[in-house]
Design a protein around this motif. Sequence first.
Motif, PDB file in Angstrom:
ATOM      1  N   GLN A  28     -50.861 -34.896   6.796  1.00 26.53           N
ATOM      2  CA  GLN A  28     -50.044 -36.037   6.460  1.00 26.53           C
ATOM      3  C   GLN A  28     -50.425 -36.705   5.219  1.00 26.53           C
ATOM      4  OE1 GLN A  28     -50.366 -39.344   8.822  1.00 26.53           O
ATOM      5  NE2 GLN A  28     -48.955 -40.638   7.679  1.00 26.53           N
ATOM      6  N   LYS A  29     -49.629 -36.707   4.114  1.00 26.93           N
ATOM      7  CA  LYS A  29     -49.730 -37.280   2.916  1.00 26.93           C
ATOM      8  C   LYS A  29     -49.823 -38.625   2.873  1.00 26.93           C
ATOM      9  CE  LYS A  29     -47.298 -33.618   0.288  1.00 26.93           C
ATOM     10  NZ  LYS A  29     -46.028 -33.256  -0.606  1.00 26.93           N
ATOM     11  N   LEU A  30     -50.782 -39.301   2.343  1.00 24.68           N
ATOM     12  CA  LEU A  30     -50.954 -40.674   2.519  1.00 24.68           C
ATOM     13  C   LEU A  30     -50.405 -41.439   1.131  1.00 24.68           C
ATOM     14  CD1 LEU A  30     -54.335 -41.051   4.288  1.00 24.68           C
ATOM     15  CD2 LEU A  30     -52.090 -41.285   5.324  1.00 24.68           C
ATOM     16  N   THR A  31     -51.268 -41.137  -0.102  1.00 25.34           N
ATOM     17  CA  THR A  31     -50.772 -41.996  -1.214  1.00 25.34           C
ATOM     18  C   THR A  31     -51.334 -40.975  -2.345  1.00 25.34           C
ATOM     19  OG1 THR A  31     -53.051 -42.940  -1.492  1.00 25.34           O
ATOM     20  CG2 THR A  31     -51.369 -44.126  -0.521  1.00 25.34           C
ATOM     21  N   GLU A  32     -50.527 -41.049  -3.459  1.00 26.95           N
ATOM     22  CA  GLU A  32     -50.945 -40.159  -4.626  1.00 26.95           C
ATOM     23  C   GLU A  32     -51.073 -40.859  -5.942  1.00 26.95           C
ATOM     24  OE1 GLU A  32     -47.395 -37.831  -5.964  1.00 26.95           O
ATOM     25  OE2 GLU A  32     -46.202 -39.708  -5.916  1.00 26.95           O
TER      26      GLU A  32
END
Length: 222
Positions: A169-173
């Motif tokens: 899962q991508k959280l923040t960038e």
Amino acid sequence: MTPLMNVLLFLVVCLMTGVYVGANSLDKRASSANNTDEDNYYNIYTKIDALEKDLKKLETRLQKKKKLLRQVLQSVIDIDSNLGLADNSLEKQRQQTSKKNAVGFTTRLQDKTYSSSTSIIQGSEILYNGGNAYNGTVFTCPSPGLYLFHVTLLTTSTYGTIWIYKNSQKLTEAYAGNIPPQYKGVSASAAVWLDVGDQVYLRPRKSLYVYGLSAFTGAKVN
């Protein structure tokens, strides 16, 4: 001798006898008075001597009690000091236990160019690794709780982007934008609940140059 003379002689004898007896009585009274004064004199000094002896005894007892009180007070102080040392020892043990159980890490990122979005960005010098949960690439959760992660990216890549992932899962960038090639600094953070075995790591969105002073940090906060 005539009867009259006999009577006069008897009276003279009686008077003389009375004077003698009176004198003896006065002498006795005077002597008794003198003896009483002397007795009172000696009784007073005897009492004074007795009082002085009693006072010395009281002073001796008082000194003994003062000495005993000092000993008791010193014992209390020693006990208090020992309790303080014990408290300090317990505090140190608690701190050591907390430090031993602390989970978190900080690493500099490897100076490297990544060409694929499937790459995992690697750490270089690991500055701290409490709980040994970070292996230089991936952080694996050793105990459930709330964790905070932060990445700081220095790059010259245009549209350079780095993602914080939890498992898949991508959280923040952290997005560097489309500024022409020059060093840019961007950062991103993520607070996330992790269960045992969950993994957190970094990935580029596409081709990305990571400068070696970039950093990745994570810690259990609750």
